[in-house]
Design an enzyme around this catalytic site. Sequence first.
Site, PDB file in Angstrom:
ATOM      1  N   CYS A 129     -48.934  25.877  21.108  1.00 58.78           N
ATOM      2  CA  CYS A 129     -49.121  25.504  22.513  1.00 58.78           C
ATOM      3  C   CYS A 129     -50.536  24.978  22.703  1.00 58.78           C
ATOM      4  CB  CYS A 129     -48.890  26.689  23.437  1.00 58.78           C
ATOM      5  SG  CYS A 129     -49.240  26.266  25.161  1.00 58.78           S
ATOM      6  N   GLY A 243     -38.979  14.179  22.234  1.00 62.27           N
ATOM      7  CA  GLY A 243     -38.533  12.910  22.807  1.00 62.27           C
ATOM      8  C   GLY A 243     -37.057  12.620  22.733  1.00 62.27           C
TER       9      GLY A 243
END
Lengths: 303, 245
Positions: A129, A243
């Site tokens: 993260c 994506g």
Amino acid sequence: MDLSVKLPGLNLKNPIIPASGCFGYGREFAEMYDLSLLGGIAIKSATPKERFGNPTPRIAETPMGMLNAIGLQNHGVDWIIENELPFLSQYDTEIIANIAGASEEDYLEVIEKMNDNPVVKAYELNISCPNVKHGGMGLGTSPDLAAEMTRRAKAAARKPVYVKLSPNVTDIVSIAKACEEAGADGLVMINTLLGMRMDLRTGKPLLANGTGGLSGPAIKPVGIRCVYQCAQAVHIPIIGVGGISNATDVVEYLYAGASAVEVGAANFVDPYVCPSIIAQLPAVLEKYGNSSVREAIGKGLRK
Amino acid sequence: MMQVNNAIIRSNENIGKDVYRMVLETSIASEVACGQFVQVQVPGFYLRRPISVSEVLDENHLVLVYKTVGEGTAALSEMKENEVVNLFGPLGTGFPVENRDVVLVGGGVGVPPLVETAKQYISNGNQVTAVLGFNTKADAILVERLKECGAKVVTASMDGSLGTKGTVMDAIKENGIEVPFVLACGPLPMLKAVASCYSCGYVSLEARMACGMGACMGCVVQDENGQAKRVCKDGPVFQIGKVVL
């Protein structure tokens, strides 16, 4: 067509899994469709204690994508076990618990608390993260730290451990190999790319956090490249992320060596994107000469 | 029930400085409550734009009134009659419709959702006073529309070119408006001023959003206990005092 994939701890009826942080704990999407349609769900990161996350704005649009800097907002592992996992238990889908923290001990604490919970089928270590100051990506950008975290998590865990890798590194292959050697059951890649936008009216960064994680179609080629490189270097399964918006994207990832995929930002654009992909997938696989998902996995790797 | 649905643009006209009024034909219209919003997919842009519903004309037509603040809304303003935009909605928790007189306070592009809200209160037989603030007369929108709906309308402008010179709070004082129940939508400083003067009422917030449905935690505010509330799902309308402005 057979869309099923069997991975450590996960019997996926299809390879489509909403990505952690993009789906909450499924409650909002359950108002729109039956979550049992999904192969699995990677639930929002759990930390030992409640976290409010970063100040707002946390979201910015980018060309074919978006930046986020949520900052691992969650109610803490106890609350999740008590309030969210029982809700998810009603669905016939595989629950992957994404684990985060500010230190190695934080990750171990969450794992130990979830070990006895039957709803969670596998762990996904979020050592990637980009939006937190401690832990997060800091543990995932060096092979040694990633391996140490993986080793300790494996020792504590009574469920398979997947490690979610960051693309914000010089050599993702060395980190993938280090995690494999440390006992990881699988890899998930990629987390978001570290990015930034400026607000021309204020002259300051658009996100309150300054930087954020870039996701969406803009990062798809980076994700495919990472999967392709790592799939040739490790023998553990890889879940591809980055994506994915449609079944064609899924097949690209499968060809690059992914055994399943996670769908992230696309859920924000079309809340029905996951069931749509699942519906489209057989036709797209067939169009390119595949008779199952398993047949497509790794098809594009150099032999 | 929220749904994803293609809407046909029936009109898209400039009604003020950088402000457009778009009439959309969509079955979502029949589901919209006042103060709710829709997520508009502008062709060529990745994320949807959250835009409040200004009013519902009938079960198949709703009105969006929006300001061109960036490239996405600028592109939306270029779209023509009969073109299609994809909508997701209706979303969020809107204004409550209570059986009482109300003062509606709107600032700039925060005025639009007050139109449907006014219509709902008026159709219930309640008196509606609308206090609308703008930077200048050129920025004024929907003043006549609210009058047509039956609201008593007073205005304010920062430069004095329209109504009371100053803020909506100045206009409330100048006009001796004493209705104790307020519903407000507008810029944050205006909402803070409203919340400091009224104990009874609701404010509608604006936020940058991704999902618009409560999943991503991109648009949170803190409630009075420091807990996160999602502007898109728990709001955009919050009771005064329940969230930190």
